[in-house]
Motif scaffolding. Structure first.
Motif, PDB file in Angstrom:
ATOM      1  N   HIS A   4      18.152 -53.536  29.649  1.00 11.22           N
ATOM      2  CA  HIS A   4      18.010 -54.916  30.096  1.00 11.22           C
ATOM      3  C   HIS A   4      16.713 -55.089  30.862  1.00 11.22           C
ATOM      4  N   VAL A   5      15.990 -56.155  30.514  1.00 10.34           N
ATOM      5  CA  VAL A   5      14.716 -56.477  31.131  1.00 10.34           C
ATOM      6  C   VAL A   5      14.792 -57.926  31.590  1.00 10.34           C
ATOM      7  N   LYS A   6      14.232 -58.214  32.746  1.00  5.28           N
ATOM      8  CA  LYS A   6      14.193 -59.598  33.222  1.00  5.28           C
ATOM      9  C   LYS A   6      12.741 -60.053  33.249  1.00  5.28           C
ATOM     10  N   ILE A   7      12.493 -61.225  32.650  1.00 10.96           N
ATOM     11  CA  ILE A   7      11.131 -61.759  32.640  1.00 10.96           C
ATOM     12  C   ILE A   7      11.140 -63.161  33.259  1.00 10.96           C
ATOM     13  N   PRO A   8       9.987 -63.611  33.757  1.00 11.74           N
ATOM     14  CA  PRO A   8       9.915 -64.954  34.339  1.00 11.74           C
ATOM     15  C   PRO A   8      10.218 -66.039  33.292  1.00 11.74           C
ATOM     16  N   GLN A   9      10.837 -67.120  33.737  1.00  8.44           N
ATOM     17  CA  GLN A   9      11.213 -68.227  32.832  1.00  8.44           C
ATOM     18  C   GLN A   9      10.030 -68.756  32.050  1.00  8.44           C
ATOM     19  N   ASP A  10       8.871 -68.863  32.719  1.00  9.91           N
ATOM     20  CA  ASP A  10       7.724 -69.459  32.033  1.00  9.91           C
ATOM     21  C   ASP A  10       7.133 -68.543  30.962  1.00  9.91           C
ATOM     22  N   ARG A  11       7.655 -67.323  30.802  1.00 10.32           N
ATOM     23  CA  ARG A  11       7.173 -66.420  29.754  1.00 10.32           C
ATOM     24  C   ARG A  11       8.157 -66.299  28.595  1.00 10.32           C
ATOM     25  N   ILE A  12       9.329 -66.915  28.712  1.00  5.07           N
ATOM     26  CA  ILE A  12      10.336 -66.838  27.647  1.00  5.07           C
ATOM     27  C   ILE A  12       9.803 -67.443  26.350  1.00  5.07           C
ATOM     28  N   GLY A  13       9.125 -68.586  26.455  1.00  3.93           N
ATOM     29  CA  GLY A  13       8.560 -69.227  25.269  1.00  3.93           C
ATOM     30  C   GLY A  13       7.551 -68.344  24.554  1.00  3.93           C
ATOM     31  N   VAL A  14       6.758 -67.606  25.328  1.00  5.66           N
ATOM     32  CA  VAL A  14       5.764 -66.690  24.742  1.00  5.66           C
ATOM     33  C   VAL A  14       6.484 -65.544  24.027  1.00  5.66           C
ATOM     34  N   LEU A  15       7.546 -65.031  24.650  1.00  3.60           N
ATOM     35  CA  LEU A  15       8.320 -63.936  24.050  1.00  3.60           C
ATOM     36  C   LEU A  15       8.960 -64.373  22.734  1.00  3.60           C
ATOM     37  N   GLY A  65       6.277 -60.414  29.571  1.00  7.28           N
ATOM     38  CA  GLY A  65       6.784 -61.051  30.773  1.00  7.28           C
ATOM     39  C   GLY A  65       5.794 -61.035  31.924  1.00  7.28           C
ATOM     40  N   ARG A  66       4.900 -60.053  31.948  1.00  4.64           N
ATOM     41  CA  ARG A  66       3.909 -59.952  33.023  1.00  4.64           C
ATOM     42  C   ARG A  66       2.568 -60.534  32.624  1.00  4.64           C
TER      43      ARG A  66
END
Length: 184
Positions: A4-15, A65-66
């Motif tokens: 499990h990895v957590k990424i910032p909300q504003d990077r979800i679209g990029v992912l 995410g980063r």
């Protein structure tokens, strides 16, 4: 096995990418299945094929995410030696003003310091939020991390640039090439 990895909300679209294109590409190339919770940024990464490729899946997601471009993050699959590393700027800062100042030192005027770190190490570098992300081979990552830590510790930019140029010259010498600094 699922990680499990957590990424910032504003990077979800990029992912995920347009129409899920990036997500499917990561799943196909890294041989993983991604389950993204767009509410909180949690991403489950499950290996589906080659375990070695699958091991890179979580780092690919973390890198995106980063702040890394998906192509750079996917370059972690190009060879076994490429790796992803993070320097936590927040840990070196005393308060929010200090964090902004330290980020500014890493970025440099008009992004020049960040660019020089990339140029002289060969690594890809991104400053996002309170992190300094690095993608490259182990030696590139080590040198970029050292340069970032020197700047965070307050070393003068000129000293850090000299360190980077010296490391670059050593690396080229080890490859039988010669380094010429044409910047001055």
């Amino acid at each position: 096995m699922t990680q499990h990895v957590k990424i910032p909300q504003d990077r979800i679209g990029v992912l995920i990418g347009e129409g899920g294109e990036t997500l499917r590409r990561i799943e196909r190339e890294a041989e993983v299945r991604l389950d993204v919770d767009s509410e909180n940024g949690a991403v489950a990464v499950e290996k589906t094929g080659d375990p070695l490729r699958g091991m890179k899946g979580p780092d690919i997601v973390r890198a995106i995410g980063r702040g890394f471009d998906p192509d750079v993050a996917l370059s972690l699959l190009d060879d076994d030696m490429r790796m992803f590393d993070l320097v936590d700027i927040d840990r070196a800062a005393r308060n929010d003003n200090d964090l902004r100042r330290k980020k500014g030192r890493l970025i440099g005027e008009n992004g020049r310091t960040r660019e020089l770190v990339e140029e002289l190490t060969g690594a890809d570098v991104v400053i996002y939020g309170s992190t300094f992300g690095i993608v490259g081979d182990p030696k590139q990552v080590e040198i970029a991390r050292s340069a970032a830590e020197m700047l965070l510790d307050g070393a003068p930019h000129g000293s850090v640039y000299s360190f980077l140029e010296r490391k670059r010259a050593e690396e080229l010498k080890n490859k039988g090439l010669e380094y010429h600094d044409f910047s001055g």
